[in-house]
Design a protein around this motif. Structure first.
Motif, PDB file in Angstrom:
ATOM      1  N   GLN A  40      41.055  45.845  44.790  1.00  9.47           N
ATOM      2  CA  GLN A  40      41.565  46.102  43.037  1.00  9.47           C
ATOM      3  C   GLN A  40      41.031  46.517  41.855  1.00  9.47           C
ATOM      4  N   SER A  43      42.398  50.148  41.409  1.00 12.64           N
ATOM      5  CA  SER A  43      43.814  49.933  41.399  1.00 12.64           C
ATOM      6  C   SER A  43      43.834  49.659  40.303  1.00 12.64           C
ATOM      7  N   ASN A  48      47.273  51.403  38.750  1.00 14.45           N
ATOM      8  CA  ASN A  48      48.157  52.216  39.774  1.00 14.45           C
ATOM      9  C   ASN A  48      48.957  49.920  40.183  1.00 14.45           C
ATOM     10  N   LYS A  51      49.566  48.855  43.480  1.00 15.27           N
ATOM     11  CA  LYS A  51      48.313  48.536  44.325  1.00 15.27           C
ATOM     12  C   LYS A  51      47.461  46.937  43.650  1.00 15.27           C
TER      13      LYS A  51
END
Length: 161
Positions: A40, A43, A48, A51
């Motif tokens: 995470q 991401s 993103n 994601k």
């Protein structure tokens, strides 16, 4: 020395095995949770959002699983503590080792969670500044539809057939 029946011994062994199994499951879930949090973070850094959303959904599932496991572990801990001292020393060491690993994993999860929250705060602040600084190119332009008093605009249309 107190003698115990085979039935009591079997019950204690079953409690120990079940308790150790639950602790191992919890440890594995915390490892999974830590992995999700680390991905995470990637991401968040990559910005993103798709994601990030997927990782957040997985995180919610893992947290729910951990919560369900905890509901079972609490009574098992009480049962284990009630027979503690009457069990094999090796089993006690194994359970203590797993509990220490769990404590370490929980600390890592909390630290990673804090890192992710801080990264998200920074990104939200950046987005707020971008939104605040966004300039509307049409803001000061006069629209022909905005003010009918200053411009002479036709009010009647004649249609002939």
């Amino acid at each position: 020395m107190e003698k115990i029946t085979q039935e009591e011994l079997n019950e204690r062994v079953a409690i120990l095995k079940r308790f150790r199994s639950l602790l191992e499951q919890q440890r594995n879930k915390f490892r999974e949770y830590l992995t999700v949090l680390e991905k995470q973070q990637d991401s968040i850094n990559d910005e993103n959002t798709e994601k990030l959303l997927a990782h957040t959904e997985i995180e919610q599932q893992v947290v729910q699983n951990l919560s369900n496991l905890q509901k079972v572990i609490v009574p098992m801990t009480k049962m284990y503590n009630s027979i503690n001292g009457k069990t094999d020393a090796l089993e006690d060491q194994e359970i203590s080792r797993i509990q220490n690993e769990l404590s370490d994993l929980q600390a890592k999860v909390l630290k990673q969670n804090e890192i992710n929250r801080e990264l998200l705060r920074v990104h939200v602040d950046i987005l707020r500044k971008q939104i605040t600084n966004f300039k509307n190119p049409y803001r000061n332009n006069r629209s022909v539809y905005a003010n009918t008093q200053s411009h002479k605009i036709a009010t009647m249309v004649q249609v002939e057939v």
